[in-house]
Design an enzyme around this catalytic site. Structure first.
Site, PDB file in Angstrom:
ATOM      1  N   ASN A 140      17.035   1.492  12.793  1.00 19.51           N
ATOM      2  CA  ASN A 140      18.047   2.063  13.695  1.00 19.51           C
ATOM      3  C   ASN A 140      19.233   2.696  12.970  1.00 19.51           C
ATOM      4  OD1 ASN A 140      18.659  -0.640  13.039  1.00 19.51           O
ATOM      5  ND2 ASN A 140      20.024  -0.820  14.786  1.00 19.51           N
TER       6      ASN A 140
ATOM      7  N   CYS B 106      22.091  -3.006  17.234  1.00 20.86           N
ATOM      8  CA  CYS B 106      21.947  -4.442  17.511  1.00 20.86           C
ATOM      9  C   CYS B 106      23.171  -4.999  18.220  1.00 20.86           C
ATOM     10  CB  CYS B 106      21.717  -5.197  16.226  1.00 20.86           C
ATOM     11  SG  CYS B 106      23.054  -4.944  15.050  1.00 20.86           S
TER      12      CYS B 106
HETATM   13  N1  LIG Z   1      21.906  -8.409  13.587  1.00 22.52           N
HETATM   14  C1  LIG Z   1      21.961  -7.238  12.987  1.00 22.52           C
HETATM   15  O1  LIG Z   1      22.809  -6.974  12.155  1.00 22.52           O
HETATM   16  C2  LIG Z   1      20.938  -6.177  13.326  1.00 22.52           C
HETATM   17  C3  LIG Z   1      21.173  -4.874  12.899  1.00 22.52           C
HETATM   18  C4  LIG Z   1      20.245  -3.880  13.228  1.00 22.52           C
HETATM   19  C5  LIG Z   1      19.093  -4.194  13.930  1.00 22.52           C
HETATM   20  N2  LIG Z   1      18.888  -5.463  14.320  1.00 22.52           N
HETATM   21  C6  LIG Z   1      17.690  -5.791  15.094  1.00 22.52           C
HETATM   22  O2  LIG Z   1      16.571  -5.099  14.560  1.00 22.52           O
HETATM   23  C7  LIG Z   1      15.617  -4.843  15.587  1.00 22.52           C
HETATM   24  C8  LIG Z   1      15.171  -3.397  15.520  1.00 22.52           C
HETATM   25  O3  LIG Z   1      14.627  -3.135  14.265  1.00 22.52           O
HETATM   26  P1  LIG Z   1      13.068  -3.142  13.963  1.00 22.52           P
HETATM   27  O4  LIG Z   1      12.309  -2.874  15.215  1.00 22.52           O
HETATM   28  O5  LIG Z   1      12.848  -2.293  12.778  1.00 22.52           O
HETATM   29  O6  LIG Z   1      12.822  -4.662  13.575  1.00 22.52           O
HETATM   30  P2  LIG Z   1      11.489  -5.299  13.021  1.00 22.52           P
HETATM   31  O7  LIG Z   1      11.743  -6.765  12.913  1.00 22.52           O
HETATM   32  O8  LIG Z   1      10.306  -4.842  13.776  1.00 22.52           O
HETATM   33  O9  LIG Z   1      11.325  -4.660  11.569  1.00 22.52           O
HETATM   34  C9  LIG Z   1      12.321  -4.763  10.591  1.00 22.52           C
HETATM   35  C10 LIG Z   1      11.677  -4.683   9.227  1.00 22.52           C
HETATM   36  O10 LIG Z   1      10.849  -5.814   9.030  1.00 22.52           O
HETATM   37  C11 LIG Z   1       9.575  -5.402   8.598  1.00 22.52           C
HETATM   38  N3  LIG Z   1       8.616  -6.407   9.037  1.00 22.52           N
HETATM   39  C12 LIG Z   1       8.027  -6.514  10.256  1.00 22.52           C
HETATM   40  N4  LIG Z   1       7.179  -7.575  10.277  1.00 22.52           N
HETATM   41  C13 LIG Z   1       7.261  -8.157   9.057  1.00 22.52           C
HETATM   42  C14 LIG Z   1       6.614  -9.279   8.457  1.00 22.52           C
HETATM   43  N5  LIG Z   1       5.734 -10.024   9.125  1.00 22.52           N
HETATM   44  N6  LIG Z   1       6.925  -9.592   7.191  1.00 22.52           N
HETATM   45  C15 LIG Z   1       7.832  -8.852   6.502  1.00 22.52           C
HETATM   46  N7  LIG Z   1       8.437  -7.765   6.993  1.00 22.52           N
HETATM   47  C16 LIG Z   1       8.174  -7.422   8.264  1.00 22.52           C
HETATM   48  C17 LIG Z   1       9.415  -4.032   9.215  1.00 22.52           C
HETATM   49  O11 LIG Z   1       8.397  -3.306   8.568  1.00 22.52           O
HETATM   50  C18 LIG Z   1      10.805  -3.458   9.022  1.00 22.52           C
HETATM   51  O12 LIG Z   1      10.986  -2.985   7.699  1.00 22.52           O
HETATM   52  C19 LIG Z   1      16.336  -5.212  16.869  1.00 22.52           C
HETATM   53  O13 LIG Z   1      15.914  -6.484  17.266  1.00 22.52           O
HETATM   54  C20 LIG Z   1      17.800  -5.272  16.463  1.00 22.52           C
HETATM   55  O14 LIG Z   1      18.612  -6.078  17.243  1.00 22.52           O
HETATM   56  C21 LIG Z   1      19.781  -6.463  14.034  1.00 22.52           C
HETATM   57  O1  LIG Z   2      22.409  -2.208  14.594  1.00 21.03           O
HETATM   58  C1  LIG Z   2      23.158  -3.007  14.082  1.00 21.03           C
HETATM   59  C2  LIG Z   2      24.333  -2.648  13.396  1.00 21.03           C
HETATM   60  C3  LIG Z   2      24.743  -3.375  12.366  1.00 21.03           C
HETATM   61  C4  LIG Z   2      25.885  -2.998  11.644  1.00 21.03           C
HETATM   62  C5  LIG Z   2      26.185  -3.489  10.447  1.00 21.03           C
HETATM   63  O2  LIG Z   2      25.424  -4.335   9.789  1.00 21.03           O
HETATM   64  C6  LIG Z   2      27.391  -3.103   9.773  1.00 21.03           C
HETATM   65  O3  LIG Z   2      28.197  -2.355  10.331  1.00 21.03           O
HETATM   66  O4  LIG Z   2      27.572  -3.557   8.641  1.00 21.03           O
END
Ligand SMILES: NC(=O)c1ccc[n+]([C@@H]2O[C@H](COP(=O)([O-])OP(=O)(O)OC[C@H]3O[C@@H](n4cnc5c(N)ncnc54)[C@H](O)[C@@H]3O)[C@@H](O)[C@H]2O)c1
Ligand SMILES: O=C/C=C/C=C(\O)C(=O)O
Length: 486
Positions: free
Chosen positions: A155, A288
Site C-alpha cells: 500500500n 492501515c
Molecule cells: N500496522 C501497520 O503499520 C500497517 C501498515 C501498512 C499495511 N498494514 C496492513 O497490511 C495489509 C495490506 O498489505 P498486504 O495485503 O500486502 O499484506 P499481506 O500480509 O498479504 O502481505 C504482506 C507481505 O507479506 C508477504 N507474505 C504473505 N504471506 C507470507 C508468508 N506466509 N510468509 C512470509 N511472507 C508472506 C507478502 O508477499 C507481502 O510481501 C493490511 O492488513 C494492512 O492493514 C499494516
Molecule cells: O498503511 C499504513 C501506514 C503506515 C505508516 C507508517 O508506518 C509510517 O508512517 O511510518
C-alpha cells in the site's frame, strides 16, 4: 525496469528456476514488467551475502561513516525522485500528487531521521557499590542484531520498506527485503541508489516473490536470519510469528486495523469532515491507519453524513498522471474482488448506501483497471462483517452514538487496536477519550500526522512491538550491558 531481478550481494541476478511473474499496472490492467521469483536458492544466497557483509567493511565502519552513507542514500532517492515517483505510481496506480507528497519524501526521510537518531540517542550507565568498597560501573552498548528479514506490503511500498531498512542499517545490521509481489519496483530501484551511495555489497539485498510457499516463507524459514520486521495482514503476522519462533528470532509486527473515528458534537465540523474524508479515502482507502468505522454524536449525525457524502462525491477518480485526480484504483483486480464482496455484503446486511457501492464508469483505456467507488454506509448492525473486518478499501460505515462512554466502548469493541481519530474542540474530552482508547496511536483533530521520533505500532491484534524513534533502535539493536568491577 521491465525485467525486475533480485539484488543480491550488490548485483542484480535472475532466478535459477527461470520463474517469472507479471507486475500489473492496476490503473489499466496491463503488464508493466516481468519479475523474477526467488526460490530457496536465491533466498539462501541473499541471506548468506547479508551474513558475510556483517563481518565485511560495513561491520568495521565508524558510526560517522555509516550514517554519512545513509544520508547519501536519502540524497540519492531525492536525486532520482521522478523515477521513484513514476515507478511507485505505475505499481500502485496512486495519484502522483499523493506519492510526491507522502511516499517518496518519506522514503528519503526514513534514512536521514534514523541516521541522525543513532548518533544522538545515549545509552545508560549505572555506578554500583560493592562489598569491598571499590564499586563497579555498568554501561550499555548497542550492537547490531545481525541479518534482518524485512517483509513489506503494497500500500505504501517505498515508505513502509524504508521505514524498516532505514533504522536497520543505521543500527549496523544488514537486510534481506521481500517486497510485496504487487509492488516490487521501488525496492529494486533502491539497490542502484545503495550502490551509488557506497553501501557495501551484501548490506541491502532484495528477493522477489510471493508469500506462502515462495520467497516470503523461504525467508522466514531461513535459520540464519536473526530477526524479522513485517508489515501486513494480521493473519500473515501469525504465520510469520510461528516461523520466527524456530530459533527464537525477534519480531516486530505492524498489522491490520479496523480503526474508529469518533466525532463529537463539539468538534470543528470542517476539520472533522476534511480529516475523516482523508482517513477513509486517501490512497483509495488502502492505509492501515485509515478510518473504516465512523461514530458520530447523534446531534450532528445527519449533517455529518450529508457533508461526508458530498465530500466523497467530490473526489476525482483517475490515473496517476491526472493532476486533478485525488483517488486512484485499488492495487489489483483481486483486491477489488474482496472489496466488492464487502460492498455486496453491506447491501445483504441491510445497509443504507449513502454513496458509491460499485464500480465507476471509466474511459475505455482504463477499463481494465481496479477502479472502485468511494462508499459510505449507514444502518448496519455492530456485528456485520462490514463493520468488524478490515476491508482496506475506500469505504466507511457511519453510526450514531449518544454518550462519550458509548463512543469509547464502540471504538474498543474489536480485536484490532491500531489507530483512532478523535474530533472534539473540548481539550479535557480529548485527553479523557484518548487515554481510554485501546490503540497504538490516537490522533486528535488530525490524521496521519507523523513525527518519526514517536512510538508507532498496534495494540491487541494490530501488532507486536513499536517502531519509530528510540523504539526502532531498541528493535534493531542488541543492547549489551558491560559491568566493570573497579
Ligand atoms: N500496522 C501497520 O503499520 C500497517 C501498515 C501498512 C499495511 N498494514 C496492513 O497490511 C495489509 C495490506 O498489505 P498486504 O495485503 O500486502 O499484506 P499481506 O500480509 O498479504 O502481505 C504482506 C507481505 O507479506 C508477504 N507474505 C504473505 N504471506 C507470507 C508468508 N506466509 N510468509 C512470509 N511472507 C508472506 C507478502 O508477499 C507481502 O510481501 C493490511 O492488513 C494492512 O492493514 C499494516
Ligand atoms: O498503511 C499504513 C501506514 C503506515 C505508516 C507508517 O508506518 C509510517 O508512517 O511510518
Amino acid at each position: 525496469m521491465n525485467d525486475i531481478k533480485h539484488y543480491i550481494n550488490g548485483q542484480y541476478v535472475g532466478s535459477a528456476s527461470g520463474k517469472l511473474f507479471d507486475n500489473i499496472n492496476p490503473a489499466n490492467g496491463r503488464v508493466i514488467s516481468k519479475v523474477h521469483e526467488a526460490g530457496r536458492e536465491e533466498v539462501d544466497a541473499a541471506v548468506q551475502a547479508a551474513k558475510a557483509a556483517l563481518r565485511g567493511p560495513w561491520g568495521k565502519m565508524t558510526l560517522e561513516q555509516r550514517t554519512q552513507i545513509l544520508h547519501k542514500v536519502a540524497d540519492g532517492i531525492n536525486a532520482r525522485f521522478d523515477e521513484f515517483l513514476e515507478a511507485e505510481c505505475l505499481d500502485t496506480g496512486k495519484p502522483k500528487s499523493l506519492a510526491s507528497h507522502i511516499d517518496i519524501p518519506r522514503g528519503a526521510a526514513n534514512f536521514k531521521v534514523f541516521a541522525d537518531m543513532i548518533k544522538n540517542v545515549p545509552t545508560e550507565s549505572f555506578e554500583m557499590p560493592t562489598p569491598d568498597g571499590t564499586g563497579a560501573l555498568n554501561y550499555a552498548v548497542r550492537r547490531p542484531k545481525g541479518v534482518i528479514g524485512v517483509i513489506s506490503p503494497w500500500n505504501l511500498p517505498l515508505l513502509l520498506m524504508t521505514w524498516k531498512v532505514g533504522p536497520a542499517l543505521a543500527c549496523g545490521n544488514t537486510v534481506v527485503v521481500k517486497p510485496s509481489e504487487e509492488t516490487p519496483t521501488t525496492t529494486a530501484l533502491l539497490g542502484e541508489v545503495m550502490k551509488d551511495a557506497g553501501v557495501p555489497d551484501g548490506v541491502y539485498n532484495v528477493i522477489h516473490g510471493f508469500g506462502g510457499d515462495s520467497a516470503g516463507a523461504f525467508l522466514t524459514e531461513h535459520p540464519d536470519v536473526d530477526g524479522f520486521t513485517f508489515t501486513g495482514e494480521t493473519g500473515t503476522g501469525e504465520v510469520i510469528m510461528k516461523a520466527a519462533a524456530r530459533g527464537i528470532r525477534d519480531i516486530s509486527l505492524e498489522l491490520g486495523g479496523k480503526n474508529a473515528g469518533l466525532v463529537f458534537a463539539d468538534c470543528d465540523m470542517d476539520k472533522a469532515i476534511e480529516g475523516t474524508m482523508r482517513s477513509a479515502f486517501a490512497n483509495c482507502g488502502q492505509v492501515c491507519l485509515g478510518t473504516e468505522r465512523v461514530y458520530v454524536e447523534r446531534a450532528i449525525f445527519d449533517e455529518f453524513v450529508t457533508r461526508l457524502k458530498a465530500a466523497a462525491e467530490g473526489l476525482k477518480i483517475g490515473p496517476p498522471d491526472d493532476s486533478e485526480a485525488n483517488m486512484g484504483p485499488l492495487v489489483s483486480l483481486k483486491h477489488r474482488e474482496k472489496v466488492l464482496s464487502y460492498y455486496q455484503q453491506a447491501v445483504d446486511d441491510g445497509a443504507t448506501v449513502v454513496t458509491g457501492g460499485g464500480v465507476p464508469d471509466m474511459p475505455a483505456e482504463l477499463a481494465g483497471g481496479a477502479w472502485v467507488q468511494p462508499t459510505i454506509w449507514t444502518g448496519l448492525a455492530d456485528d456485520s462483517a462490514v463493520v468488524t473486518d478490515e476491508i482496506f478499501g475506500p469505504c466507511c460505515h457511519i453510526r450514531p452514538f449518544d454518550t462519550e462512554e458509548e463512543a469509547i466502548e464502540l471504538a474498543n469493541s474489536l480485536p484490532y487496536g491500531l489507530a483512532s481519530a478523535v474530533w472534539t474542540e473540548n481539550v479535557s474530552r480529548a485527553h479523557r477519550v484518548a487515554g481510554q482508547i485501546e490503540a497504538g496511536i490516537v490522533w486528535v483533530n488530525s490524521w496521519f500526522l507523523r513525527d518519526l521520533r514517536t512510538p508507532f505500532g498496534g495494540s491487541k491484534q494490530s501488532g507486536v512491538g513499536r517502531e519509530g524513534g528510540v523504539h526502532s533502535l531498541e528493535f534493531y539493536t542488541e543492547m549489551k550491558n558491560v559491568c566493570i568491577k573497579l
